[in-house]
Design a protein around this motif. Structure first.
Motif, PDB file in Angstrom:
ATOM      1  N   ASN A 190      76.013  49.781 -93.073  1.00 37.92           N
ATOM      2  CA  ASN A 190      76.818  49.765 -91.860  1.00 37.92           C
ATOM      3  C   ASN A 190      77.750  50.972 -91.798  1.00 37.92           C
ATOM      4  O   ASN A 190      78.264  51.428 -92.832  1.00 37.92           O
ATOM      5  N   THR A 192      81.172  52.609 -91.171  1.00 36.19           N
ATOM      6  CA  THR A 192      82.552  52.111 -91.261  1.00 36.19           C
ATOM      7  C   THR A 192      83.451  52.770 -90.219  1.00 36.19           C
ATOM      8  O   THR A 192      83.138  53.846 -89.692  1.00 36.19           O
ATOM      9  N   ASP A 193      84.589  52.120 -89.951  1.00 36.96           N
ATOM     10  CA  ASP A 193      85.569  52.693 -89.022  1.00 36.96           C
ATOM     11  C   ASP A 193      86.098  54.021 -89.553  1.00 36.96           C
ATOM     12  O   ASP A 193      86.406  54.932 -88.780  1.00 36.96           O
ATOM     13  N   GLU A 195      84.434  56.233 -91.300  1.00 33.36           N
ATOM     14  CA  GLU A 195      83.434  57.267 -91.028  1.00 33.36           C
ATOM     15  C   GLU A 195      83.473  57.686 -89.561  1.00 33.36           C
ATOM     16  O   GLU A 195      83.348  58.875 -89.243  1.00 33.36           O
TER      17      GLU A 195
END
Length: 254
Positions: A190, A192-193, A195
């Motif tokens: 997933n 991430t925020d 990234e």
């Protein structure tokens, strides 16, 4: 998530973009020049395009020539030529000449690598039972044709890609299996925020350097997430193909 495209689709879509680009240039010439001069410029441009096409065609191989054997499966010249055309068009869209010695060598290597990789992936898709139904093939065929203005333009693009109606349907079926396999087997972590935030800051910084006001993060967050997902999936796909190569019998014949 945006789907990774099987090479033949890139060839057809590239043909659309090339046609649109040529059309835009001719319209621009009509606006800037007198009719006679614009017509002359258009003729010169057409002549240059024809000469370039002849040079690119010389890089193609005989359609029945065996270019590689991957796990006892022959890869023929017609498959090589299709992927070759895609690579050549990409070079042109980047403003580069695909017929120089250096470019031709790079394109040949890219084409062979791509062919081996897609052959291995399709072999794995068959092993795991991924299939394309007649309904799925028909639907994607209509979607592909819908990207062209008319049947004549579509047929021209098919010819340029080295395809006919039968081989096109086969490639569409392969494209569906290819996509199903990747979506089913290549699942990235997933995004991430953190990234997304890092990507946005780099993007905003570049925009600021060019004197442009960047959009707010919330406005572009979905697009950034999608791009990062696709990037991760592509990276995993490359690693997956390299793993498949380790256990494969690959014999390059050209």
């Amino acid at each position: 998530m945006k789907k990774l495209m099987y090479p033949f689709l890139l060839v057809l879509i590239s043909a659309v973009l090339a046609a649109c680009g040529a059309d835009d240039k001719s319209k621009s010439a009509d606006k800037k020049e007198e009719p006679k001069t614009a017509e002359t410029d258009l003729q010169d441009q057409q002549k240059q395009m024809e000469e370039m096409q002849k040079k690119m065609d010389k890089q193609k191989l005989d359609e029945e020539k065996t270019v590689a054997i991957v796990n006892d499966q022959e890869v023929l010249g017609r498959e090589y030529n299709s992927v070759l055309t895609s690579s050549q068009m990409m070079y042109q869209q980047m403003g580069q000449d695909p017929t120089t010695k250096d470019a031709a060598e790079k394109i040949k290597k890219q084409t062979l690598d791509s062919l081996v990789g897609q052959t291995l992936l399709l072999q794995e898709a068959d092993k795991k039972g991924y299939k394309a139904s007649d309904e799925e093939v028909k639907k994607q065929l209509e979607e592909t044709k819908g990207q062209f203005k008319n049947d004549k333009e579509f047929e021209t693009a098919m010819k340029q890609a080295g395809l006919n109606p039968d081989s096109l349907e086969k490639e569409i079926a392969n494209n569906i299996k290819y996509t199903k396999y990747i979506e089913g087997e290549i699942k990235p972590e997933n995004v991430t925020d953190a990234e997304i935030q890092k990507f946005y800051e780099e993007y905003a910084s570049q925009g600021g350097a060019e004197g442009q006001e960047p959009p707010k993060l919330e406005e572009v967050k979905p697009q950034i997430k999608q791009q990062l997902e696709q990037q991760k999936q592509q990276e995993m796909l490359v690693k997956h193909v390299e793993e498949l190569k380790k256990n494969a019998k690959i014999d390059i014949k050209v």
